[in-house]
Motif scaffolding. Sequence first.
Motif, PDB file in Angstrom:
ATOM      1  N   GLY A  73     -11.410  11.841   7.290  1.00 22.05           N
ATOM      2  CA  GLY A  73     -12.186  12.318   6.140  1.00 22.05           C
ATOM      3  C   GLY A  73     -11.923  11.491   4.897  1.00 22.05           C
ATOM      4  O   GLY A  73     -12.849  11.138   4.154  1.00 22.05           O
ATOM      5  N   ASN A  74     -10.654  11.127   4.656  1.00 25.09           N
ATOM      6  CA  ASN A  74     -10.325  10.284   3.503  1.00 25.09           C
ATOM      7  C   ASN A  74     -10.954   8.908   3.622  1.00 25.09           C
ATOM      8  O   ASN A  74     -11.442   8.344   2.636  1.00 25.09           O
ATOM      9  CB  ASN A  74      -8.817  10.160   3.337  1.00 25.09           C
ATOM     10  N   LEU A  75     -10.933   8.350   4.843  1.00 23.94           N
ATOM     11  CA  LEU A  75     -11.529   7.021   5.032  1.00 23.94           C
ATOM     12  C   LEU A  75     -13.032   7.046   4.780  1.00 23.94           C
ATOM     13  O   LEU A  75     -13.574   6.159   4.111  1.00 23.94           O
ATOM     14  CB  LEU A  75     -11.240   6.502   6.442  1.00 23.94           C
ATOM     15  N   VAL A  76     -13.719   8.053   5.302  1.00 22.58           N
ATOM     16  CA  VAL A  76     -15.170   8.144   5.110  1.00 22.58           C
ATOM     17  C   VAL A  76     -15.494   8.449   3.654  1.00 22.58           C
ATOM     18  O   VAL A  76     -16.415   7.865   3.072  1.00 22.58           O
ATOM     19  CB  VAL A  76     -15.794   9.179   6.073  1.00 22.58           C
ATOM     20  N   GLU A  77     -14.712   9.318   3.047  1.00 21.89           N
ATOM     21  CA  GLU A  77     -14.913   9.647   1.624  1.00 21.89           C
ATOM     22  C   GLU A  77     -14.771   8.399   0.757  1.00 21.89           C
ATOM     23  O   GLU A  77     -15.581   8.151  -0.140  1.00 21.89           O
ATOM     24  CB  GLU A  77     -13.878  10.700   1.222  1.00 21.89           C
ATOM     25  N   ASN A  78     -13.740   7.592   1.020  1.00 22.94           N
ATOM     26  CA  ASN A  78     -13.560   6.335   0.278  1.00 22.94           C
ATOM     27  C   ASN A  78     -14.730   5.394   0.506  1.00 22.94           C
ATOM     28  O   ASN A  78     -15.214   4.752  -0.429  1.00 22.94           O
ATOM     29  CB  ASN A  78     -12.261   5.634   0.699  1.00 22.94           C
ATOM     30  N   ALA A  79     -15.173   5.285   1.748  1.00 15.00           N
ATOM     31  CA  ALA A  79     -16.300   4.397   2.055  1.00 15.00           C
ATOM     32  C   ALA A  79     -17.538   4.831   1.280  1.00 15.00           C
ATOM     33  O   ALA A  79     -18.257   3.996   0.722  1.00 15.00           O
ATOM     34  CB  ALA A  79     -16.572   4.379   3.558  1.00 15.00           C
ATOM     35  N   ILE A  80     -17.792   6.122   1.214  1.00 18.01           N
ATOM     36  CA  ILE A  80     -18.944   6.628   0.463  1.00 18.01           C
ATOM     37  C   ILE A  80     -18.770   6.327  -1.020  1.00 18.01           C
ATOM     38  O   ILE A  80     -19.701   5.886  -1.695  1.00 18.01           O
ATOM     39  CB  ILE A  80     -19.154   8.138   0.708  1.00 18.01           C
ATOM     40  N   ARG A  81     -17.576   6.525  -1.541  1.00 15.32           N
ATOM     41  CA  ARG A  81     -17.309   6.302  -2.966  1.00 15.32           C
ATOM     42  C   ARG A  81     -17.548   4.846  -3.366  1.00 15.32           C
ATOM     43  O   ARG A  81     -18.079   4.563  -4.432  1.00 15.32           O
ATOM     44  CB  ARG A  81     -15.869   6.699  -3.294  1.00 15.32           C
ATOM     45  N   GLU A  96     -10.040   0.466  22.915  1.00 14.56           N
ATOM     46  CA  GLU A  96     -10.162  -0.989  22.836  1.00 14.56           C
ATOM     47  C   GLU A  96      -8.888  -1.598  23.421  1.00 14.56           C
ATOM     48  O   GLU A  96      -7.804  -1.361  22.892  1.00 14.56           O
ATOM     49  CB  GLU A  96     -10.333  -1.376  21.366  1.00 14.56           C
ATOM     50  N   LYS A  97      -9.025  -2.320  24.522  1.00 15.52           N
ATOM     51  CA  LYS A  97      -7.861  -2.890  25.214  1.00 15.52           C
ATOM     52  C   LYS A  97      -6.843  -1.809  25.543  1.00 15.52           C
ATOM     53  O   LYS A  97      -5.648  -1.927  25.233  1.00 15.52           O
ATOM     54  CB  LYS A  97      -7.231  -4.000  24.380  1.00 15.52           C
ATOM     55  N   ASP A  98      -7.322  -0.720  26.131  1.00 16.28           N
ATOM     56  CA  ASP A  98      -6.504   0.434  26.543  1.00 16.28           C
ATOM     57  C   ASP A  98      -5.881   1.185  25.376  1.00 16.28           C
ATOM     58  O   ASP A  98      -5.025   2.036  25.573  1.00 16.28           O
ATOM     59  CB  ASP A  98      -5.403   0.012  27.527  1.00 16.28           C
ATOM     60  N   GLN A  99      -6.287   0.885  24.153  1.00 12.71           N
ATOM     61  CA  GLN A  99      -5.688   1.497  22.982  1.00 12.71           C
ATOM     62  C   GLN A  99      -6.726   2.337  22.231  1.00 12.71           C
ATOM     63  O   GLN A  99      -7.770   1.822  21.825  1.00 12.71           O
ATOM     64  CB  GLN A  99      -5.132   0.400  22.068  1.00 12.71           C
ATOM     65  N   PRO A 100      -6.445   3.642  22.019  1.00 12.80           N
ATOM     66  CA  PRO A 100      -7.370   4.467  21.234  1.00 12.80           C
ATOM     67  C   PRO A 100      -7.413   3.967  19.789  1.00 12.80           C
ATOM     68  O   PRO A 100      -6.392   3.543  19.242  1.00 12.80           O
ATOM     69  CB  PRO A 100      -6.760   5.864  21.285  1.00 12.80           C
ATOM     70  N   ARG A 101      -8.618   4.031  19.188  1.00 14.47           N
ATOM     71  CA  ARG A 101      -8.727   3.620  17.789  1.00 14.47           C
ATOM     72  C   ARG A 101      -9.876   4.332  17.099  1.00 14.47           C
ATOM     73  O   ARG A 101     -10.849   4.727  17.710  1.00 14.47           O
ATOM     74  CB  ARG A 101      -8.855   2.116  17.668  1.00 14.47           C
ATOM     75  N   LEU A 102      -9.712   4.495  15.802  1.00 13.36           N
ATOM     76  CA  LEU A 102     -10.765   4.954  14.909  1.00 13.36           C
ATOM     77  C   LEU A 102     -11.157   3.768  14.047  1.00 13.36           C
ATOM     78  O   LEU A 102     -10.303   2.956  13.688  1.00 13.36           O
ATOM     79  CB  LEU A 102     -10.272   6.084  14.000  1.00 13.36           C
ATOM     80  N   LEU A 103     -12.440   3.695  13.683  1.00  9.81           N
ATOM     81  CA  LEU A 103     -12.910   2.589  12.868  1.00  9.81           C
ATOM     82  C   LEU A 103     -13.912   3.112  11.847  1.00  9.81           C
ATOM     83  O   LEU A 103     -14.767   3.930  12.180  1.00  9.81           O
ATOM     84  CB  LEU A 103     -13.582   1.538  13.755  1.00  9.81           C
ATOM     85  N   VAL A 104     -13.760   2.672  10.611  1.00  8.94           N
ATOM     86  CA  VAL A 104     -14.734   2.952   9.556  1.00  8.94           C
ATOM     87  C   VAL A 104     -15.077   1.608   8.929  1.00  8.94           C
ATOM     88  O   VAL A 104     -14.206   0.918   8.397  1.00  8.94           O
ATOM     89  CB  VAL A 104     -14.188   3.931   8.486  1.00  8.94           C
ATOM     90  N   THR A 166      -9.338   0.054  10.502  1.00 14.96           N
ATOM     91  CA  THR A 166      -9.097   0.385  11.901  1.00 14.96           C
ATOM     92  C   THR A 166      -7.755   1.089  12.003  1.00 14.96           C
ATOM     93  O   THR A 166      -6.752   0.593  11.483  1.00 14.96           O
ATOM     94  CB  THR A 166      -9.075  -0.884  12.777  1.00 14.96           C
ATOM     95  N   VAL A 167      -7.760   2.245  12.655  1.00 18.73           N
ATOM     96  CA  VAL A 167      -6.533   2.986  12.917  1.00 18.73           C
ATOM     97  C   VAL A 167      -6.299   2.903  14.419  1.00 18.73           C
ATOM     98  O   VAL A 167      -7.082   3.436  15.203  1.00 18.73           O
ATOM     99  CB  VAL A 167      -6.643   4.457  12.462  1.00 18.73           C
ATOM    100  N   ARG A 168      -5.230   2.210  14.800  1.00 18.59           N
ATOM    101  CA  ARG A 168      -4.909   2.004  16.220  1.00 18.59           C
ATOM    102  C   ARG A 168      -3.738   2.896  16.631  1.00 18.59           C
ATOM    103  O   ARG A 168      -2.679   2.845  16.005  1.00 18.59           O
ATOM    104  CB  ARG A 168      -4.543   0.547  16.480  1.00 18.59           C
ATOM    105  N   PHE A 169      -3.977   3.664  17.685  1.00 13.58           N
ATOM    106  CA  PHE A 169      -2.966   4.568  18.215  1.00 13.58           C
ATOM    107  C   PHE A 169      -2.244   3.884  19.376  1.00 13.58           C
ATOM    108  O   PHE A 169      -2.827   3.052  20.062  1.00 13.58           O
ATOM    109  CB  PHE A 169      -3.627   5.869  18.687  1.00 13.58           C
TER     110      PHE A 169
END
Length: 179
Positions: A73-81, A96-104, A166-169
């Motif tokens: 939510g913070n990442l999307v809020e910043n992107a909108i701002r 991505e390459k066996d690694q979970p990730r979030l991307l904004v 990108t947030v890589r887990f």
Amino acid sequence: RATHLVKQLLTLARAEPEGVTRVPEAVDLAEIARQVVAEQASIAEAKGIDLGLSSKGSVSVQGYPNSLRILLGNLVENAIRYTPGGGRIDVDAAIEKDQPRLLVRDTGRGIPAEHRQRVFDRFYRQDGGDTTGSGLGLAIVQKLAQRHHADVELGDGPDGRGLTVTVRFPVAQAVSVAA
């Protein structure tokens, strides 16, 4: 603005180690992404920004659902701002390459490379621009990512404009993937 600052300070305080052991659970990052995009869609639309989601299937990790919702939510809020009207924001959860990730990824003003480490400091704000903020959003993102043993990377946006976060887990956090 003061209310927003107080909320962010409370969120940051809650992200600090509490001494209370919580048990992580299976969390679908794609579902979190759908929820956050749905929550922010009207704000983006009012600003004339194309906010989209490209996640397919589920991307599950062990974690804390509320913390992950706040992080994204913070990442999307910043992107909108920081994205002007007519801009675009893409949100994605994937493996991505066996690694979970979030991307904004956005087409906003971006963050120059020389400021990218500093933006995770509490209350740090990049000079310039006409937007307001507390300088806590990315500090909160960083703290919540650390709680999930995830890394946050900042890069250029599409065509060198804007920002990609990108947030890589860890690979070990992936519990299942369904198409």
